[in-house]
Design an enzyme around this catalytic site. Structure first.
Site, mmCIF file in Angstrom:
data_model
loop_
_atom_site.group_PDB
_atom_site.id
_atom_site.type_symbol
_atom_site.label_atom_id
_atom_site.label_comp_id
_atom_site.label_asym_id
_atom_site.label_seq_id
_atom_site.Cartn_x
_atom_site.Cartn_y
_atom_site.Cartn_z
ATOM 1 N N CYS A 63 0.896 -1.144 -0.184
ATOM 2 C CA CYS A 63 -0.033 0.080 0.227
ATOM 3 C C CYS A 63 0.999 1.123 -0.067
ATOM 4 O O CYS A 63 0.504 2.322 -0.847
ATOM 5 C CB CYS A 63 -1.008 -0.015 1.195
ATOM 6 S SG CYS A 63 -2.120 -1.120 1.337
ATOM 7 N N THR A 64 2.017 1.258 0.771
ATOM 8 C CA THR A 64 2.912 2.458 0.798
ATOM 9 C C THR A 64 3.442 2.593 -0.505
ATOM 10 O O THR A 64 3.481 3.732 -1.060
ATOM 11 C CB THR A 64 3.857 2.181 1.853
ATOM 12 O OG1 THR A 64 3.461 1.981 3.154
ATOM 13 C CG2 THR A 64 4.954 3.369 2.015
#
Length: 172
Positions: A63-64
């Site tokens: 996600c990052t």
């Protein structure tokens, strides 16, 4: 909070919700961003397309990386033609800490309570894990899904199809 869910509700197949398809009406919603402001899909799409990026968890590796791609190429995700919001089931305060740490200057929306209600409406809630799956929806100004992609857990999304669909929306 989900408001005015229109169009076709997400169906179910073998206990798993089906995500929205191209051409379906995108359910409207109002959620809080990382700064505590209410953000509604209806207001966002009033004058341009909206890219909805559902993701599992703040502070997680994939996600990052995905949101970092949006941050690092923000001009392709935020323009006169399109705006982008990222949505997870994380609480607002977690999203604020993550946005501050990573330098995300686009809205991170909290679908925390009722837990996953918007993700469920879009057919991307993983009920067993209490998280949104990697669903990506380009909603045109008329409120219809113009493009979508749902990736399996653990697989990063590829935004190439989004860029192509956005170009088609802008075509005369």
């Amino acid at each position: 909070m989900l408001r005015g869910v229109g169009g076709h509700p997400a169906g179910r197949a073998q206990g798993r919700a089906l995500s929205l398809s191209v051409g379906q009406h995108a359910p409207d919603f109002t959620l809080r961003d990382q700064n505590g402001r209410d953000v509604s899909l209806a207001e966002l799409r009033a004058d341009r397309a909206v890219l909805l990026v559902f993701y599992p968890f703040a502070f997680s590796g994939i996600c990052t990386g995905e949101l970092g791609e949006i941050r690092d190429d923000l001009g392709r995700f935020e323009s006169e033609q399109v705006t982008t919001v990222a949505i997870s089931c994380d609480p607002m305060f977690s999203l604020r800490a993550w946005a501050d740490q990573e330098g995300y200057f686009f809205p991170l929306l909290s679908d925390f309570w009722p837990h996953g209600q918007v993700a469920r409406a879009y057919g991307v809630l993983d009920d067993e894990r209490g998280m949104a799956r990697r669903g990506t929806f380009l909603v045109d100004p008329a409120g219809r899904v113009a493009w979508s992609l749902v990736n399996p857990t653990g697989q990063a999304r590829d935004f190439t199809g989004y860029h192509e669909a956005l170009a088609q929306l802008g075509a005369p």
